[in-house]
Write a protein that holds these residues in place. Structure first.
Motif, PDB file in Angstrom:
ATOM      1  N   PRO A   5      17.999  36.466  34.125  1.00 37.31           N
ATOM      2  CA  PRO A   5      18.081  35.661  35.353  1.00 37.31           C
ATOM      3  C   PRO A   5      16.773  34.910  35.603  1.00 37.31           C
ATOM      4  N   THR A   6      16.889  33.656  36.039  1.00 37.56           N
ATOM      5  CA  THR A   6      15.707  32.840  36.292  1.00 37.56           C
ATOM      6  C   THR A   6      15.311  32.838  37.762  1.00 37.56           C
ATOM      7  N   GLY A   7      16.242  33.167  38.650  1.00 36.97           N
ATOM      8  CA  GLY A   7      15.975  33.098  40.078  1.00 36.97           C
ATOM      9  C   GLY A   7      16.058  31.685  40.631  1.00 36.97           C
ATOM     10  N   ARG A   8      16.327  30.705  39.792  1.00 38.98           N
ATOM     11  CA  ARG A   8      16.431  29.313  40.220  1.00 38.98           C
ATOM     12  C   ARG A   8      17.823  29.025  40.752  1.00 38.98           C
ATOM     13  N   THR A   9      17.916  28.044  41.633  1.00 38.28           N
ATOM     14  CA  THR A   9      19.220  27.588  42.099  1.00 38.28           C
ATOM     15  C   THR A   9      19.484  26.213  41.503  1.00 38.28           C
ATOM     16  N   PHE A  10      20.750  25.840  41.446  1.00 34.56           N
ATOM     17  CA  PHE A  10      21.114  24.555  40.865  1.00 34.56           C
ATOM     18  C   PHE A  10      22.493  24.174  41.356  1.00 34.56           C
ATOM     19  N   GLU A  11      22.815  22.911  41.159  1.00 33.20           N
ATOM     20  CA  GLU A  11      24.159  22.399  41.409  1.00 33.20           C
ATOM     21  C   GLU A  11      24.670  21.824  40.110  1.00 33.20           C
ATOM     22  N   MET A  37      23.139  21.884  33.537  1.00 32.83           N
ATOM     23  CA  MET A  37      22.903  23.182  34.176  1.00 32.83           C
ATOM     24  C   MET A  37      21.816  23.948  33.428  1.00 32.83           C
ATOM     25  N   ARG A  38      21.896  23.965  32.123  1.00 30.93           N
ATOM     26  CA  ARG A  38      20.900  24.690  31.324  1.00 30.93           C
ATOM     27  C   ARG A  38      19.513  24.060  31.450  1.00 30.93           C
ATOM     28  N   ARG A  39      19.480  22.717  31.559  1.00 32.65           N
ATOM     29  CA  ARG A  39      18.182  22.051  31.752  1.00 32.65           C
ATOM     30  C   ARG A  39      17.573  22.444  33.093  1.00 32.65           C
ATOM     31  N   ARG A  40      18.410  22.449  34.161  1.00 35.94           N
ATOM     32  CA  ARG A  40      17.903  22.795  35.486  1.00 35.94           C
ATOM     33  C   ARG A  40      17.448  24.245  35.565  1.00 35.94           C
ATOM     34  N   LEU A  41      18.036  25.092  34.762  1.00 33.61           N
ATOM     35  CA  LEU A  41      17.630  26.496  34.746  1.00 33.61           C
ATOM     36  C   LEU A  41      16.412  26.728  33.850  1.00 33.61           C
ATOM     37  N   GLY A  42      15.964  25.685  33.153  1.00 33.84           N
ATOM     38  CA  GLY A  42      14.801  25.817  32.286  1.00 33.84           C
ATOM     39  C   GLY A  42      15.120  26.411  30.930  1.00 33.84           C
ATOM     40  N   LEU A  43      16.413  26.429  30.566  1.00 30.98           N
ATOM     41  CA  LEU A  43      16.827  26.995  29.281  1.00 30.98           C
ATOM     42  C   LEU A  43      16.806  25.961  28.167  1.00 30.98           C
TER      43      LEU A  43
END
Length: 82
Positions: A5-11, A37-43
């Protein structure tokens, strides 16, 4: 997925399409932006910037937004498309 888990939120954008036959759903298609989604989560790394230019899939030439709009207008006039 095997990701901590990254703890980040995203849409993330989704689209759902249904084909109805005789009043019942006969087919359901869905599409969402998993890469975004993966980019926003930093993956995944961020997308590279093309500095206001797009890549033409036909011949891999680069056109500025102004050139692309001009070409789009020309095609619209030639074909009568909206």
């Amino acid at each position: 997925m095997g990701v901590e888990p990254t703890g980040r939120t995203f849409e993330v954008q989704h689209i759902h399409m249904y084909r109805v036959l005789d009043g019942k759903i006969a087919e359901h298609l869905a599409n969402r932006d998993d890469m975004g989604m993966r980019r926003r989560l930093g993956l995944l790394p961020p997308r590279p910037s093309l500095s206001g230019q797009i890549t033409c899939p036909i011949n891999s030439s680069l056109f500025s937004d102004k050139e692309r709009r001009s070409r789009d207008n020309e095609l619209t006039e030639q074909t009568g498309a909206v």
